[in-house]
Design a protein around this motif. Sequence first.
Motif, PDB file in Angstrom:
ATOM      1  N   LYS A   9      -3.235  56.674  51.661  1.00 29.36           N
ATOM      2  CA  LYS A   9      -2.277  57.657  52.157  1.00 29.36           C
ATOM      3  C   LYS A   9      -1.896  58.642  51.056  1.00 29.36           C
ATOM      4  O   LYS A   9      -1.850  59.846  51.281  1.00 29.36           O
ATOM      5  CB  LYS A   9      -1.040  56.963  52.693  1.00 29.36           C
ATOM      6  N   SER A  10      -1.650  58.174  49.870  1.00 27.89           N
ATOM      7  CA  SER A  10      -1.290  59.067  48.759  1.00 27.89           C
ATOM      8  C   SER A  10      -2.473  59.949  48.357  1.00 27.89           C
ATOM      9  O   SER A  10      -2.294  61.100  47.975  1.00 27.89           O
ATOM     10  CB  SER A  10      -0.781  58.272  47.571  1.00 27.89           C
ATOM     11  N   PHE A  11      -3.692  59.410  48.461  1.00 27.87           N
ATOM     12  CA  PHE A  11      -4.881  60.199  48.145  1.00 27.87           C
ATOM     13  C   PHE A  11      -5.067  61.343  49.146  1.00 27.87           C
ATOM     14  O   PHE A  11      -5.382  62.467  48.783  1.00 27.87           O
ATOM     15  CB  PHE A  11      -6.125  59.307  48.138  1.00 27.87           C
ATOM     16  N   ILE A  12      -4.843  61.072  50.417  1.00 26.76           N
ATOM     17  CA  ILE A  12      -5.004  62.086  51.465  1.00 26.76           C
ATOM     18  C   ILE A  12      -3.937  63.166  51.344  1.00 26.76           C
ATOM     19  O   ILE A  12      -4.204  64.349  51.553  1.00 26.76           O
ATOM     20  CB  ILE A  12      -4.984  61.420  52.857  1.00 26.76           C
ATOM     21  N   GLU A  13      -2.722  62.790  50.978  1.00 27.38           N
ATOM     22  CA  GLU A  13      -1.625  63.742  50.876  1.00 27.38           C
ATOM     23  C   GLU A  13      -1.650  64.550  49.585  1.00 27.38           C
ATOM     24  O   GLU A  13      -0.945  65.544  49.473  1.00 27.38           O
ATOM     25  CB  GLU A  13      -0.299  63.009  51.017  1.00 27.38           C
ATOM     26  N   ASP A  14      -2.434  64.160  48.608  1.00 29.85           N
ATOM     27  CA  ASP A  14      -2.514  64.871  47.330  1.00 29.85           C
ATOM     28  C   ASP A  14      -3.282  66.175  47.515  1.00 29.85           C
ATOM     29  O   ASP A  14      -4.422  66.181  47.949  1.00 29.85           O
ATOM     30  CB  ASP A  14      -3.208  63.985  46.292  1.00 29.85           C
TER      31      ASP A  14
END
Length: 63
Positions: A9-14
């Motif tokens: 999730k953090s990778f996609i939102e970065d």
Amino acid sequence: MKDLKSLLKSFIEDESGLTAVEYAIAGSLVVGGAVAAFATLGDNVTAKIGCLGSAVSGGSTNC
């Protein structure tokens, strides 16, 4: 340690790398436009120089 779901999730939102991609695309569009403009300008200049050479040697001046 984060679990896999929160890591993805953090990778996609970065979006930090997105700006570099946008600049690369914009730069390539500018370079492509400049190349097209210079290619067209070069053809026109070549035609005018040929016309001037023809006029100097006594040929037609209708260019």
